[in-house]
Motif scaffolding. Structure first.
Motif, mmCIF file in Angstrom:
data_model
loop_
_atom_site.group_PDB
_atom_site.id
_atom_site.type_symbol
_atom_site.label_atom_id
_atom_site.label_comp_id
_atom_site.label_asym_id
_atom_site.label_seq_id
_atom_site.Cartn_x
_atom_site.Cartn_y
_atom_site.Cartn_z
ATOM 1 N N LEU A 58 100.315 -4.289 18.618
ATOM 2 C CA LEU A 58 100.583 -2.859 18.759
ATOM 3 C C LEU A 58 99.904 -2.041 17.667
ATOM 4 C CD1 LEU A 58 104.368 -2.857 19.761
ATOM 5 C CD2 LEU A 58 102.375 -2.546 21.237
ATOM 6 N N LEU A 59 99.830 -2.600 16.470
ATOM 7 C CA LEU A 59 99.170 -1.897 15.372
ATOM 8 C C LEU A 59 97.687 -1.690 15.683
ATOM 9 C CD1 LEU A 59 99.875 -0.745 12.559
ATOM 10 C CD2 LEU A 59 99.066 -2.892 11.578
ATOM 11 N N LEU A 60 97.053 -2.693 16.280
ATOM 12 C CA LEU A 60 95.650 -2.561 16.687
ATOM 13 C C LEU A 60 95.483 -1.448 17.713
ATOM 14 C CD1 LEU A 60 94.287 -6.216 17.062
ATOM 15 C CD2 LEU A 60 93.412 -4.426 15.556
ATOM 16 N N ARG A 61 96.401 -1.379 18.654
ATOM 17 C CA ARG A 61 96.274 -0.363 19.694
ATOM 18 C C ARG A 61 96.604 1.031 19.177
ATOM 19 N NH1 ARG A 61 96.436 -5.081 21.187
ATOM 20 N NH2 ARG A 61 95.634 -5.851 23.178
ATOM 21 N N CYS A 62 97.499 1.133 18.214
ATOM 22 C CA CYS A 62 97.738 2.426 17.565
ATOM 23 C C CYS A 62 96.492 2.881 16.798
ATOM 24 C CB CYS A 62 98.934 2.331 16.623
ATOM 25 S SG CYS A 62 100.535 2.221 17.447
ATOM 26 N N ALA A 63 95.810 1.928 16.152
ATOM 27 C CA ALA A 63 94.571 2.253 15.432
ATOM 28 C C ALA A 63 93.498 2.719 16.420
ATOM 29 C CB ALA A 63 94.089 1.043 14.654
ATOM 30 N N LYS A 64 93.426 2.068 17.596
ATOM 31 C CA LYS A 64 92.459 2.481 18.610
ATOM 32 C C LYS A 64 92.786 3.878 19.124
ATOM 33 C CE LYS A 64 90.293 1.162 22.961
ATOM 34 N NZ LYS A 64 90.299 2.561 23.446
ATOM 35 N N ALA A 65 94.081 4.171 19.295
ATOM 36 C CA ALA A 65 94.480 5.500 19.741
ATOM 37 C C ALA A 65 94.053 6.566 18.722
ATOM 38 C CB ALA A 65 95.992 5.554 19.956
ATOM 39 N N ASP A 66 94.209 6.262 17.427
ATOM 40 C CA ASP A 66 93.774 7.194 16.380
ATOM 41 C C ASP A 66 92.267 7.411 16.437
ATOM 42 O OD1 ASP A 66 96.304 7.634 15.404
ATOM 43 O OD2 ASP A 66 96.186 6.065 13.874
ATOM 44 N N GLU A 67 91.533 6.310 16.644
ATOM 45 C CA GLU A 67 90.074 6.413 16.728
ATOM 46 C C GLU A 67 89.658 7.250 17.937
ATOM 47 O OE1 GLU A 67 86.122 3.593 17.372
ATOM 48 O OE2 GLU A 67 88.097 2.681 17.161
ATOM 49 N N ASP A 68 90.325 7.032 19.073
ATOM 50 C CA ASP A 68 90.007 7.805 20.276
ATOM 51 C C ASP A 68 90.293 9.291 20.060
ATOM 52 O OD1 ASP A 68 89.234 5.508 21.524
ATOM 53 O OD2 ASP A 68 91.088 5.242 22.658
ATOM 54 N N ARG A 69 91.386 9.604 19.352
ATOM 55 C CA ARG A 69 91.706 11.010 19.088
ATOM 56 C C ARG A 69 90.674 11.645 18.159
ATOM 57 N NH1 ARG A 69 97.214 9.207 19.880
ATOM 58 N NH2 ARG A 69 97.332 8.335 17.799
ATOM 59 N N ARG A 70 90.208 10.860 17.180
ATOM 60 C CA ARG A 70 89.151 11.400 16.295
ATOM 61 C C ARG A 70 87.860 11.626 17.070
ATOM 62 N NH1 ARG A 70 91.464 7.827 12.447
ATOM 63 N NH2 ARG A 70 89.999 6.188 13.051
ATOM 64 N N ARG A 71 87.541 10.697 17.975
ATOM 65 C CA ARG A 71 86.338 10.848 18.778
ATOM 66 C C ARG A 71 86.456 12.049 19.704
ATOM 67 N NH1 ARG A 71 85.751 5.835 20.408
ATOM 68 N NH2 ARG A 71 86.802 6.064 22.392
ATOM 69 N N GLU A 72 87.660 12.275 20.233
ATOM 70 C CA GLU A 72 87.900 13.421 21.105
ATOM 71 C C GLU A 72 87.722 14.725 20.333
ATOM 72 O OE1 GLU A 72 89.062 15.910 24.255
ATOM 73 O OE2 GLU A 72 88.348 13.834 24.225
ATOM 74 N N ALA A 73 88.149 14.723 19.054
ATOM 75 C CA ALA A 73 88.022 15.938 18.232
ATOM 76 C C ALA A 73 86.570 16.216 17.857
ATOM 77 C CB ALA A 73 88.866 15.805 16.973
ATOM 78 N N ASN A 74 85.708 15.203 17.965
ATOM 79 C CA ASN A 74 84.287 15.369 17.614
ATOM 80 C C ASN A 74 83.399 15.064 18.816
ATOM 81 O OD1 ASN A 74 84.309 15.733 14.464
ATOM 82 N ND2 ASN A 74 85.707 14.037 14.863
ATOM 83 N N ARG A 75 83.794 15.581 19.977
ATOM 84 C CA ARG A 75 83.007 15.360 21.189
ATOM 85 C C ARG A 75 81.621 15.968 21.032
ATOM 86 N NH1 ARG A 75 87.266 17.951 23.729
ATOM 87 N NH2 ARG A 75 85.737 19.504 24.379
ATOM 88 N N PRO A 76 80.589 15.368 21.680
ATOM 89 C CA PRO A 76 79.235 15.922 21.591
ATOM 90 C C PRO A 76 79.130 17.352 22.098
ATOM 91 C CG PRO A 76 79.172 13.683 22.466
ATOM 92 C CD PRO A 76 80.616 14.082 22.397
ATOM 93 N N ASP A 77 80.002 17.731 23.044
ATOM 94 C CA ASP A 77 79.911 19.080 23.613
ATOM 95 C C ASP A 77 80.680 20.116 22.804
ATOM 96 O OD1 ASP A 77 82.745 19.440 25.330
ATOM 97 O OD2 ASP A 77 82.093 17.392 25.045
ATOM 98 N N ALA A 78 81.346 19.684 21.717
ATOM 99 C CA ALA A 78 82.173 20.608 20.931
ATOM 100 C C ALA A 78 81.343 21.332 19.878
ATOM 101 C CB ALA A 78 83.327 19.854 20.274
ATOM 102 N N THR A 79 80.259 21.969 20.287
ATOM 103 C CA THR A 79 79.424 22.776 19.390
ATOM 104 C C THR A 79 79.152 24.114 20.078
ATOM 105 O OG1 THR A 79 77.324 21.933 20.293
ATOM 106 C CG2 THR A 79 78.303 20.708 18.451
ATOM 107 N N PRO A 80 78.929 25.182 19.310
ATOM 108 C CA PRO A 80 78.679 26.494 19.926
ATOM 109 C C PRO A 80 77.484 26.503 20.868
ATOM 110 C CG PRO A 80 79.174 26.734 17.583
ATOM 111 C CD PRO A 80 79.035 25.263 17.841
ATOM 112 N N ALA A 81 76.404 25.805 20.502
ATOM 113 C CA ALA A 81 75.196 25.814 21.336
ATOM 114 C C ALA A 81 75.450 25.161 22.686
ATOM 115 C CB ALA A 81 74.059 25.097 20.609
ATOM 116 N N ILE A 82 76.110 23.999 22.664
ATOM 117 C CA ILE A 82 76.364 23.297 23.921
ATOM 118 C C ILE A 82 77.411 24.042 24.741
ATOM 119 C CG2 ILE A 82 77.116 21.124 24.945
ATOM 120 C CD1 ILE A 82 74.354 21.140 23.496
ATOM 121 N N ASN A 83 78.381 24.647 24.076
ATOM 122 C CA ASN A 83 79.362 25.453 24.805
ATOM 123 C C ASN A 83 78.694 26.625 25.522
ATOM 124 O OD1 ASN A 83 81.819 24.112 24.412
ATOM 125 N ND2 ASN A 83 82.104 25.004 22.381
#
Length: 286
Positions: free
Chosen positions: A108-133
């Motif tokens: 479960l600790l591994l999967r919680c770590a993966k969930a944290d990583e996925d949330r960080r990746r979601e916060a830094n999506r490639p489309d999350a920039t003014p130019a791409i928006n």
């Protein structure tokens, strides 16, 4: 259908830990999970800990409720940011064996770590920039789909598709070969190669919003603006890179991911430290 209610208190509970899901089944008989089971996505997990450091046979798992996760998807926001102390569910598991408890804790600790990583990746999506928006706002067509509805444009155009909320099932010859959720892309190969292959069909799984990035509209927008053009194609390269990394991570778990292996080692080191018996005398209450 609607998600079943939490299993509640049960004397016996089957806990099935998968790569992307967790199943709590209060009816442990038979190979199939019962209708009373609760299915939790890994990205809903928040934390896992021992309830008592002196007696390591009970785990406390915190996860974002399915209702909140669905609402956050519908609003296009991060479910972790939307979560509050009142919307986070809590489950406790007591094991007869401390060894088994430790094994489940590590998983479960591994999967919680993966969930944290996925949330960080979601916060830094490639489309999350003014130019791409800007490109997305000017060149996209919005598709709002109901559960089971087919996105016909996926087979008829060379567009790139971005899932804003919900999920999409890609089917080939009647078989689902990929499921994409919020932030996922599809149609990348056709978009880059300017071809219409019609290889798969796309169906919504639940209420879903998809942005269609049209080839001609993008070309008209960026051809006269070299800097914007460079930013857009860098964005495409990031999408390809993320797509390949995800495919390799799912196809060859444990390989091609040295940076992931290092994170796994750090998580396992924490698990070993947390699982060590604590020294000292435990005080009684009262």
């Amino acid at each position: 259908g609607a998600a079943p209610p939490p299993p509640g208190k049960s004397q016996l509970m089957r806990l099935v830990v998968l790569q992307k899901h967790l199943v709590m089944d209060p009816e442990i008989y038979g190979p199939a999970a019962s209708p009373k089971s609760l299915l939790i996505r890994v990205d809903q997990l928040r934390s896992v800990s021992y309830r008592d450091r002196y007696l390591a046979n009970t785990l406390v798992l915190e996860y974002i409720s399915a209702t909140l996760a669905a609402q956050a998807d519908a609003l296009g926001v991060d479910s972790q940011a939307a979560a509050s102390s009142h919307s986070v569910s809590r489950a406790e598991f007591t094991f007869q064996s401390a060894t088994r408890c430790t094994q489940v804790y590590k998983a479960l600790l591994l999967r919680c770590a993966k969930a944290d990583e996925d949330r960080r990746r979601e916060a830094n999506r490639p489309d999350a920039t003014p130019a791409i928006n800007e490109v997305l706002e000017q060149c996209c067509k919005i598709h709002t789909l109901k559960n089971g509805e087919r996105l016909e444009e996926a087979q008829k155009t060379d567009s790139l598709f971005l899932i804003r909320y919900g999920s999409i099932k890609l089917r080939h010859k009647g078989h689902v070969y990929r499921v994409l959720r919020k932030g996922g892309y599809f149609g990348l190969t056709d978009f880059v190669q300017h071809t219409v292959t019609g290889y798969y069909e796309a169906f919504a799984s639940g209420p879903t919003k998809v942005l269609e990035l049209k080839q001609n509209a993008v070309k008209a927008r960026i051809d006269s603006r070299p800097q914007l053009s460079a930013m857009f194609y860098y964005f495409i390269c990031q999408v390809i890179d993320n797509d390949l990394r995800e495919a390799l991570r799912e196809t060859f778990p444990g390989s091609w991911t040295a940076h992931i292996d290092a994170k796994v080692a750090a998580v396992m080191e924490k698990a070993e430290e947390d699982s060590k018996p604590q020294e000292g005398v435990r005080r009684r209450k009262g």
